[in-house]
Structure formats: C-alpha cells, structure tokens
Enzyme design. Structure first.
Site, PDB file in Angstrom:
ATOM      1  N   ASP A 146       0.818  -1.212   0.000  1.00 10.81           N
ATOM      2  CA  ASP A 146       0.000   0.000   0.000  1.00 10.81           C
ATOM      3  C   ASP A 146       0.854   1.265   0.000  1.00 10.81           C
ATOM      4  O   ASP A 146       2.046   1.242   0.329  1.00 10.81           O
ATOM      5  CB  ASP A 146      -0.923   0.010   1.219  1.00 10.81           C
ATOM      6  CG  ASP A 146      -0.150  -0.121   2.527  1.00 10.81           C
ATOM      7  OD1 ASP A 146       0.567  -1.133   2.689  1.00 10.81           O
ATOM      8  OD2 ASP A 146      -0.242   0.786   3.384  1.00 10.81           O
ATOM      9  N   GLU A 213      -0.009  -1.056   5.757  1.00  7.79           N
ATOM     10  CA  GLU A 213       0.973  -0.529   6.708  1.00  7.79           C
ATOM     11  C   GLU A 213       0.736   0.937   7.007  1.00  7.79           C
ATOM     12  O   GLU A 213       0.905   1.390   8.139  1.00  7.79           O
ATOM     13  CB  GLU A 213       2.386  -0.737   6.155  1.00  7.79           C
ATOM     14  CG  GLU A 213       3.515  -0.438   7.145  1.00  7.79           C
ATOM     15  CD  GLU A 213       3.977   1.013   7.165  1.00  7.79           C
ATOM     16  OE1 GLU A 213       4.717   1.384   8.084  1.00  7.79           O
ATOM     17  OE2 GLU A 213       3.590   1.765   6.239  1.00  7.79           O
TER      18      GLU A 213
END
Length: 558
Positions: A146, A213
C-alpha cells in the site's frame, strides 16, 4: 501535583548517575566495526552482482518493473473498512497489483516447485522458498504493497504525475517509488536473480507483503505475523528485516549506515469536552473551543524532556559519530563519548542533540502533536462538543502510561479551573457539573519496541555485508560521491513506526533497514514528488542477492 514522570534531566545528580549505571557497560567497545562479509560467489564469480549494480540493460529492465508497480494505485485511507466488511473494495484496489506481480515475476509466482505463494486475509502475500536444512531458522523479509493517498490539490506541484512511474535515467518518480514498492520489487528481483543463478537455500527464505501498513497494518502484517507464529512458533526466526532506518547518512563528515535496531512507541489520545449549548449572542466567558484551546496551549508548553541512555540506539549512533568525525569539536566529542557514566557529559550531550535539529530532538525525547480538532456546527450556536486527537511517539525509555499521565495531568488542571467533570479511561475522576465534562482515553497504544542486539554473529554478518556492498561495490566507481570513504555501521532508530511491531514474537533480531542513498524524508515519501535515485533500488537487489547467500553459507548463526 503533577505525576512524577522521571526524566534524566529532572533528577538530582546522584539519582541520575544511578539511572545511567543501569545501562552503561564499561567493557563494551565503542562503535566496533566488523570486517567485510560476502558470499563465496563473490570471489568465485561476481558477474551477477556487478551486473545488478552497473549493467545498463539490467538497470532499464529493473526500472520498467518498478515503474509498472508505481502505475497501479494502491492507496489506503484511515477510514477504510475491514476486509470482510467490504471485500469488493479491497479486491478493486489490490487485485490489479497482484495480477501485475504474477505477470512480472513468473519465476516466483508461477513456480510451485521452488516457491510457495500464500494469500493471507485476501490480499497479504507470503512467499516461502523452503530450505534444505530444517534445523536452521528461517529469515523473514518484509515490505508493504500500500501507499499513502495523493492530496488532489497538490497535483499541479508534481514534476511528473504521481501514478505514471516516470524514469528519467537517474530517478524514478511516483507514489510508492520510495515507500515502499521499491523494496517489494527489489526483494522479488533478488529472488529472481538467485533462482537464475541456481541457488538452493539451506535456510528457508520467506517474504511477507502486507497491504495496509500506512494505516496501522492490522489487516495485513498482523494477519501475516499471526499466520507465521502459528506455523513456526515463538522465537523461531533467524531475523526479520523490514523498511526503515537510514540507509546512508552523512553527518559531521562521517558516512553512516544506520539499521534501525529499536523503534519508538506510539499512542493516540482522544480528549473530548461536552458543555451546554445555546445561542452565541449570550456566550459564557469561555466556549468549549476556548477551553480546549487553553488545554492545547498547556500541552504544547509542557514538552517532553530529552532522555539519553545507552538503551537508545541513538546513543551508540552518536558515539560512532564522535569516534570517527574529523570535524566535531573536542568538547562535543567528550560529552558524547562520556555520556554513559558522567552526569555533566550526559547533560551536555542531550542538550546538544535536543537543540541540534527537530530530527535529533525526537530521537531522544517523546513527541506530541495535536493533529485533529473537531468542534462547532454553526456560527450562531455555541459548540456543545469539541474533540482533539493528540499523537505521541514515545521515547524508548518511556511508556504509554507515562505519556498518558502527562496528558491527564493537564486535563485535570483544566477540569479544576473550569469546574468540569472528568472521565479517564471510563473511570469517573470528577463528577459532571452544570458546566460539562471532559473525557480522555487512549485510542491506540504501542509500547517502545524491544532493542535488537548489536553483538554476536547475526549483527556481525549483517553489518559486515552492508560495508561490503557499499564500500567494495556500490562506491567502487571513482566518480562516486563517496568513493574511498569508510561506511560506519551503527544502530539507529526512526521517529515513526513500521509493520515490525507485529513480528516481535518471531525473533529478537529485527532490523529496520533498506539499502539506498538517502532517507525516505529526502526522497519526499508521503509528499509531493516522491522519487528514488535509481542506484538505490539496484543496491537493494544487490544487497539481498548477497545477504541471502551469506546466511545460507554460515550455519553457526542461530
């Protein structure tokens, strides 16, 4: 009275010496550097690692792979749903990226004879390359898929559009190029090169790629960690290596590599104030917004004092700088080198670091940032509820409870000043009054991470390989800015957090480190014009190409 939060600078001299003596080991050598470590293949045939670093064709093909990854938006938001609550949302976001990885790295994703690919919680990726010796602990290398979102108002400020993955021959631009699709793609390229070189691991190699994250990692890394813990058990891994640290830093004329061997804790503290409403034509002396403003001012005026002990990797980092710097003043060197057992030296060292820069300040102290405030709905109506969110990053010698007590003290002062009720963590400390009540609680909490050992064969091999890759390979070109310079490898710490917080139970050897030429701050991670100097990306591939061979050649490391 204010709760007794103990900081070294607030103690009397005798107590301060006792605090220091808990951490100081007079037998420990200062900034010991280890000899170069490299695999047998480097002496037998170093053509592959040199091709990775210096071959134009390899460089261009590698840039194409990272560019393609950057072109696929995988941005995540704080209010994103859980995977089970909206699976289609997450499929639309990450299925295209998974498809790209499968097509780009068929040797890894479509080669079940050698690599086992498992999908965890729908979008987390775990790749296992089984070793031939089951008695050797596996190694876990991690990255995240991400990226942080683009603020649309900033689009005109980007040199190149953020999702075009433009490679200009020197840098590759775009969201995720530095944080951290470069690491994810680099790890896959390393495995690809090792497989092509007919490498067979003795020690099992595992890659773990989370997918959230940037919003805490609860869906991705936590699920991966739980899966690995149930499969392998506690303390079952040789090492875990994730993003973070400072790859190359130049400070006081010392060239440093700073693997993160610790991590600050964090907590978000929510403070809300309820007060009676009414028409704004007849306001009280202080509206709820005014009261909360006084609280914010009190918090910001009571900043956290520095703490400087050998329990903090920063302590050892600056002892290294003091040991090797040709330009640092002799007095500053004295204070840094004697801060472990001399009260005056410790005071001067921490004051120097605290005032040197914001970065060095928050390496040795807890931080507080009032990041969010909500309150009021209409210009002629008194605000009935105001809320602030205070984000703290916690010094390694402190704790969540110490930070909470700091904030609670100021909330108590405001409650008494304005005769307000007070509820702390669902416990009533003052009964609600006609004037209203304050509520304070922890929305999240993470204690400072356990410190990774920096003595023994695991650290010696890791730091020796870093020196080899930089000094003997990456900077071997006479035109290199750092050609001929010694790279001092020292423990470091970052002010933020990574997915490693979920892997504490797997091993004591956790390194937050990504090879490269500059930090994520310098590469504008999370901001406009995020980019990576492409030599840095090639150094990721070269480092892991060597490191994974090294930990398979040495069998007396566990």
């Amino acid at each position: 009275m204010k709760p007794p939060i103990r900081f070294l600078g607030d103690c009397n001299q005798t107590r301060a010496k006792l605090e220091l003596s808990k951490w100081f080991d007079p037998a420990a050598s200062i900034c010991r550097q280890y000899s170069y470590k490299f695999p047998r293949s480097y002496k037998e045939d170093n053509s592959t690692v040199l091709r990775i670093l210096f071959d134009d064709n390899f460089r261009n093909q590698s840039a194409k792979k990272l560019s393609g990854a950057v072109k696929i938006p995988t941005d995540v938001y704080d209010d994103d749903p859980k995977v089970d609550d909206d699976p289609k949302y997450w499929q639309a976001k990450f299925d295209p990226f998974h498809k790209y990885l499968n097509e780009t790295f068929p040797l890894v994703f479509n080669n079940s004879k050698h690599f086992q690919v498992e999908i965890v919680n729908s979008h987390g990726i775990v790749i296992t390359w089984p070793g031939t010796n089951s008695t050797l602990k596996p190694v876990l290398l991690t990255a995240h898929q991400d990226v942080v979102p683009i603020q649309l108002s900033t689009l005109p400020k980007w040199t190149y559009p953020p999702y075009e993955g433009i490679y200009d021959g020197d840098r590759l631009w775009g969201r995720g190029s530095s944080d951290c699709k470069n690491l994810l793609i680099g790890l896959l390229e390393s495995l690809e090169q090792l497989h092509k070189a007919k490498f067979t691991p003795k020690r099992t190699i595992i890659l773990g790629f989370g997918f959230d994250e940037e919003i805490g990692g609860e869906r991705g890394a936590q699920s991966i960690a739980d899966n690995l813990l149930s499969t392998y058990g506690k303390d079952s891994f040789y090492a875990v290596i994730d993003e973070g640290g400072q790859s190359i830093a130049f400070e006081n004329d010392v060239l440093l590599a700073l693997p993160g061997t610790g991590e600050k804790g964090s907590t978000d503290i929510i403070i809300g104030l309820n007060t009676p409403g009414g028409h704004s034509s007849v306001p009280p002396s202080h509206t709820s917004i005014g009261i909360v403003s006084q609280l914010v001012e009190a918090l910001e005026n009571d900043f956290f004092q520095p703490i400087y002990t050998p329990n903090n990797p920063t302590f050892h980092e600056y002892q290294c700088i003091a040991t090797y710097s040709p330009s640092m003043s002799s007095h500053t060197k004295w204070s840094l080198l004697n801060a472990g057992d001399n009260f005056r030296a410790n005071q001067e060292a921490k004051n120097w670091l605290f005032n040197k820069s914001l970065l060095s300040r928050y390496l040795i102290s807890s931080s507080q940032a009032v990041d969010i405030i909500h309150g009021g709905v209409k210009s002629n109506a008194l605000p009935e509820y105001v809320e602030i969110v205070v984000n703290h990053r916690i010094a390694v010698e402190s704790s969540v409870n110490e930070i909470y007590d700091h904030d609670l003290f100021h909330v108590q002062q405001i409650a008494e000043k304005f005769d307000l009720g007070l509820v702390s963590e669902n416990k009533t400390l003052r009964e609600e009054t006609p004037n209203g009540k304050l509520v304070i609680y922890k929305a999240s909490q993470l204690e400072p991470a356990p410190i990774t050992p920096t003595v023994g064969p695991v650290w010696e091999l890791f730091s020796g390989n870093i020196r080899h890759v930089y000094e003997q390979l990456a900077f071997s070109d006479p035109n290199s800015e750092y050609h001929g310079m010694q790279v001092i490898v020292a423990p470091g710490i970052a002010t933020g957090n990574t997915d490693t917080k979920y892997y504490w139970n797997l091993t004591k050897n956790i390194f937050r480190y990504r090879p490269g030429l500059f930090t994520t701050v310098e590469s504008h991670a999370h901001g406009v014009d995020e980019n990576i100097k492409f030599d840095s990306h090639l150094q990721i591939i070269a480092f892991y190409y060597e490191y994974l061979q090294l930990i398979n050649e040495e069998e007396n490391l566990d």
